[in-house]
Design an enzyme around this catalytic site. Structure first.
Site, PDB file in Angstrom:
ATOM      1  N   GLU A  88       0.810  -1.217   0.000  1.00 47.12           N
ATOM      2  CA  GLU A  88       0.000   0.000   0.000  1.00 47.12           C
ATOM      3  C   GLU A  88       0.845   1.269   0.000  1.00 47.12           C
ATOM      4  O   GLU A  88       0.523   2.235  -0.665  1.00 47.12           O
ATOM      5  CB  GLU A  88      -0.933  -0.009   1.217  1.00 47.12           C
ATOM      6  CG  GLU A  88      -2.077   0.963   1.066  1.00 47.12           C
ATOM      7  CD  GLU A  88      -3.021   0.931   2.250  1.00 47.12           C
ATOM      8  OE1 GLU A  88      -2.790   0.130   3.178  1.00 47.12           O
ATOM      9  OE2 GLU A  88      -3.971   1.717   2.253  1.00 47.12           O
ATOM     10  N   ASP A  89       1.911   1.255   0.770  1.00 44.91           N
ATOM     11  CA  ASP A  89       2.612   2.512   1.040  1.00 44.91           C
ATOM     12  C   ASP A  89       3.992   2.654   0.409  1.00 44.91           C
ATOM     13  O   ASP A  89       4.672   3.636   0.657  1.00 44.91           O
ATOM     14  CB  ASP A  89       2.764   2.706   2.562  1.00 44.91           C
ATOM     15  CG  ASP A  89       1.409   2.838   3.246  1.00 44.91           C
ATOM     16  OD1 ASP A  89       0.468   3.286   2.572  1.00 44.91           O
ATOM     17  OD2 ASP A  89       1.303   2.487   4.424  1.00 44.91           O
TER      18      ASP A  89
END
Ligand code: MN
Length: 503
Positions: A88-89
């Site tokens: 996600e990051d």
């Protein structure tokens, strides 16, 4: 120094070896290799990213993995914990992650990433959030456990989050994550999630509890030490081997919940501090109870035998409340249990992982606790469809289950192809015995309709409705079948009587 810099937490990048000592069983060389590899990979992937607290982002990933180690999870789950925010990051792609760590870990990380979008949007959207949650994790329970470990660290560091966001996150934790932990029997985790969220979710009530506790004199630490020693001595004189004894202090949120039943009268609560005695066998539990009652007079009606009659979530222990001297302030609750009961109560479904390698007992215990696994076994054990039960299931506990919701948001888990009748009996035998129809997601439906994961079901009850033999054909759970059979048998006695009288 500017105001917000003062709040910055000091940090140091930990060493992966710290994890090994927290694990419930000794990690193999391969386990260690995997954990170190995931640790280094996540550290590099998050390089340069900072959290609101000023810490490197990796600290969060690391703490999530560490929580998983403390919960007794295996090396793969711990590694997935380190990696849980990588997709996600960071720039890391799914393909790279799979090449590095294999499919199993990628699926776990992906599952956690998908769950990231579930948000608490107030009571009315609560059911919706829970539904999403259960559906997203339905293929592997470890996804949910990683998410809870991730949430635990987020809630522990909530003070660094923007003020207007804190309350929402705290409520979300109390309304969604803690009940899920409870559902899995993970009592320790549930208590921690609630206690960290409590001051942000209900600041006034939290202050009130703090105040009440400040004025509650109760038992002093010294006195507690004295009776603790006395108890230990007496048990060992009587030949009971004690594994451990300790105190547990009641979680504040659960104290607040309980106080609401007692009109906030804290003097009616006897288990703010409880002594806990852990002994080797069930027999020792009962013997210890006898010894305790010889030593100190029990309060009437306060002896609870949850070994003979476990709580619905599987909790087992014996509780008793005793006068350790001749005054009201000497009242103490004592909880007696075996080590396995203790593990089960604290770690729930995760204790399966704790026990898996130590004894074979893991399987048996899991069966007892999650009766639906038994249902599942019967359901899938049809000829031509053999199942090697847990082996085949591995950790996919939810694979053949569907989650059905009451309009109020309670979750009932049922085998696939269950019907409103199965759901009705799962709620209460009376609801089942008088079910006449159902509303599925607001639409009137017949009782033999197959339910789908995430349905909201309202059972329509009529006093004159009752089970028929046809129900046996379409129900799936042993529970429903048992009740239907019972009803029909009681009824056929009557019809046999009338039948015979015709001759
Ligand atoms: Mn995270």
């Amino acid at each position: 120094m500017p105001e917000d810099e003062k709040k910055l937490k000091p940090y140091k990048i930990p060493a992966p070896e710290e994890i090994f000592s927290l694990m419930s069983h000794k990690p193999s060389a391969d386990d260690k290799k995997l954990i170190i590899q995931a640790f280094e990979f996540a550290k590099k992937a998050h390089e340069g990213q900072l959290r609101k607290s000023g810490e490197p982002y990796f600290i969060h990933a690391y703490e999530a993995g560490k929580n998983l180690a403390k919960l007794g999870m295996d090396a793969k789950t711990i590694s997935a914990g380190f990696l849980h925010d990588v997709l996600e990051d960071t720039e890391i792609s799914r393909a790279i992650l799979e090449k590095e760590f294999g499919k199993e870990i990628v699926l776990l990380v992906e599952g956690v990433t998908k769950l990231g979008t579930v948000k608490y949007k107030g009571k009315e959207r609560h059911v919706e959030s829970l539904r999403k949650f259960f559906m997203a994790v339905s293929y592997d329970i470890r996804v949910l456990i990683i998410k809870l470990a991730d949430r635990l660290h987020n809630i522990q560091t909530l003070e660094y989050v923007r003020e207007d966001k804190r309350k929402r996150i705290a409520l979300e934790t109390i309304e969604i994550h803690a009940p899920l932990a409870n559902r899995l029997g993970m009592g320790k985790l549930k208590g921690e999630l609630e206690d960290f969220a409590f001051p942000y979710a209900y600041p006034n009530e939290y202050k009130q509890i703090e105040e009440l506790l400040r004025h509650k004199t109760g038992i002093s630490q010294n006195y507690l030490d004295t009776i603790h020693k006395k108890l230990k001595k007496e048990l060992s004189i009587q030949g009971i081997k004690i594994i451990t004894t300790d105190y547990r202090i009641k979680h504040k949120y659960s104290l607040w919940k309980k106080l609401q039943y007692y009109k906030m009268d804290i003097d009616k609560i006897y288990d703010i501090v409880a002594l806990r005695v852990i002994v080797p066998t069930v027999e020792d539990c009962y013997r210890a109870l006898g010894i305790i009652h010889t030593l100190w007079k029990p309060l009437p009606n306060r002896i609870k035998d949850y070994i003979a009659l476990p709580k619905p979530n599987g909790y087992k222990s014996i509780h008793t409340t005793v006068f350790t001297a001749n005054n009201k302030d000497s009242i103490v609750e004592i909880q007696i249990r075996t080590e396995e009961m203790h593990m089960e109560a604290e770690y729930g479904v995760a204790s399966h992982f704790l026990y898996k390698e130590k004894h074979e007992i893991g399987k048996k215990k899991l069966n007892e606790k999650f009766i639906w696994i038994d249902d599942l076994k019967e359901y899938k054990n049809t000829p031509g469809q053999p199942i090697k039960f847990i082996d085949d299931l591995k950790m996919d506990f939810f694979q053949y289950r569907i989650f059905i919701f009451t309009p109020g948001g309670d979750v009932v888990d049922l085998p696939e192809d269950s019907t409103p009748v199965d759901f009705a009996y799962a709620i209460h035998s009376d609801v089942g015995d008088h079910a006449s129809g159902a509303k599925i997601n607001g639409k009137f439906s017949s009782l033999d309709t197959k339910l789908s994961n995430g349905d909201i079901v309202e059972v329509i009850i009529k006093k004159e409705s009752h089970p028929t033999s046809k129900w046996m054909d379409f129900t799936k759970t042993t529970l429903a079948k048992k009740h239907i059979k019972q009803y029909l048998q009681e009824h056929s006695l009557v019809s046999r009587f009338f039948g015979r009288s015709k001759f």
